[in-house]
Write a protein that holds these residues in place. Sequence first.
Motif, PDB file in Angstrom:
ATOM      1  N   ALA A   1       0.854  -1.223  -0.019  1.00 52.51           N
ATOM      2  CA  ALA A   1       0.035  -0.028   0.035  1.00 52.51           C
ATOM      3  C   ALA A   1       0.803   1.131   0.154  1.00 52.51           C
ATOM      4  O   ALA A   1       0.754   2.115  -0.646  1.00 52.51           O
TER       5      ALA A   1
ATOM      6  N   THR B   1      -5.632  -6.104  -0.670  1.00 52.34           N
ATOM      7  CA  THR B   1      -4.320  -5.335  -1.644  1.00 52.34           C
ATOM      8  C   THR B   1      -4.969  -5.721  -3.034  1.00 52.34           C
ATOM      9  O   THR B   1      -4.593  -4.880  -3.954  1.00 52.34           O
TER      10      THR B   1
ATOM     11  N   MET C   1      -7.344  -2.968  -4.049  1.00 58.13           N
ATOM     12  CA  MET C   1      -6.238  -1.739  -4.094  1.00 58.13           C
ATOM     13  C   MET C   1      -5.650  -1.632  -5.709  1.00 58.13           C
ATOM     14  O   MET C   1      -5.826  -0.543  -6.371  1.00 58.13           O
TER      15      MET C   1
END
Length: 209
Positions: A34, A193, A196
Motif C-alpha cells: 500500500a 491488496t 487496491m
Amino acid sequence: DCTGALGHSAFQSVLTPGWLLTAVAVSGSHLLYALVWYWPQDFGAACKQFPLRLLGAHAVSIFSVLVAAAKLLQQVAAIVWAWAHSPHAWPFAIPSVPMAHWFLAGVLLFAGQLLNLSIYKAIGKDGVYYGFKLGRPVPWSTSFPFSAGFRHPQYVGGMLSQLGVLAILASPSTMGSGMLPLVGWWLLLYSLTSIMEASDDHPPEAKAR
C-alpha cells in the motif's frame, strides 16, 4: 458442542497478545504494498537515500528485497505462534503431522508456486513489484496465468502457498488457539491488496478511452 466450543476458543484467542503480534507481522508486506502503491514517488526518493540504497540499484529491486524480508517475517511469526500453541516443541512435532495434511500442503504449494512462477515469466520482476509506478516499462500481458481467469494470479498463488504452510501447522491445539481467524485475516489482507491494485491496473488502451 465441540465445534461451538472450538470456535468460541478460537475467537477468544484473537484478543491475546501473541495472536495480535502475529497478525501485525502478517500485515507487514501488505502495508508495504500500500505504501508503494499510493506513494511511489516518495518511496523512489527514499530508495536513493541511505540505508535503502544499499539494498539495490533501483526502487523495484529494493522493493523486492523488502517484500522478501516481510514475507520471511510472516512465516517466522506463523511458525513461532504455532510452536507456542503446540503440545510438542517444533521441529520435533513435524513427524506428528498427519499424512493428509502433507498431501493437502503439497497440492496447495504446487498450485500456488505454479502461479507465482508463471507471473514472473509473464510480466517479470518489474511487473510484479510495481515497476509501472516506479519508472519501469511493464508490458500488458494476457498470457497464462492471466488467461486462467485470475485478475491477480500472484495473490491467488500467494494465498494458496500460505494455506499450504498453514495446513502443516494446523492441529487441534492451533485451531483452538485462533488459526481460523488468522487465516481469515490473511485472506482479508490479500483481498484488500487485490482491490487496491484493481483500482488502477487497466491496460493502456483502456486508460486512453
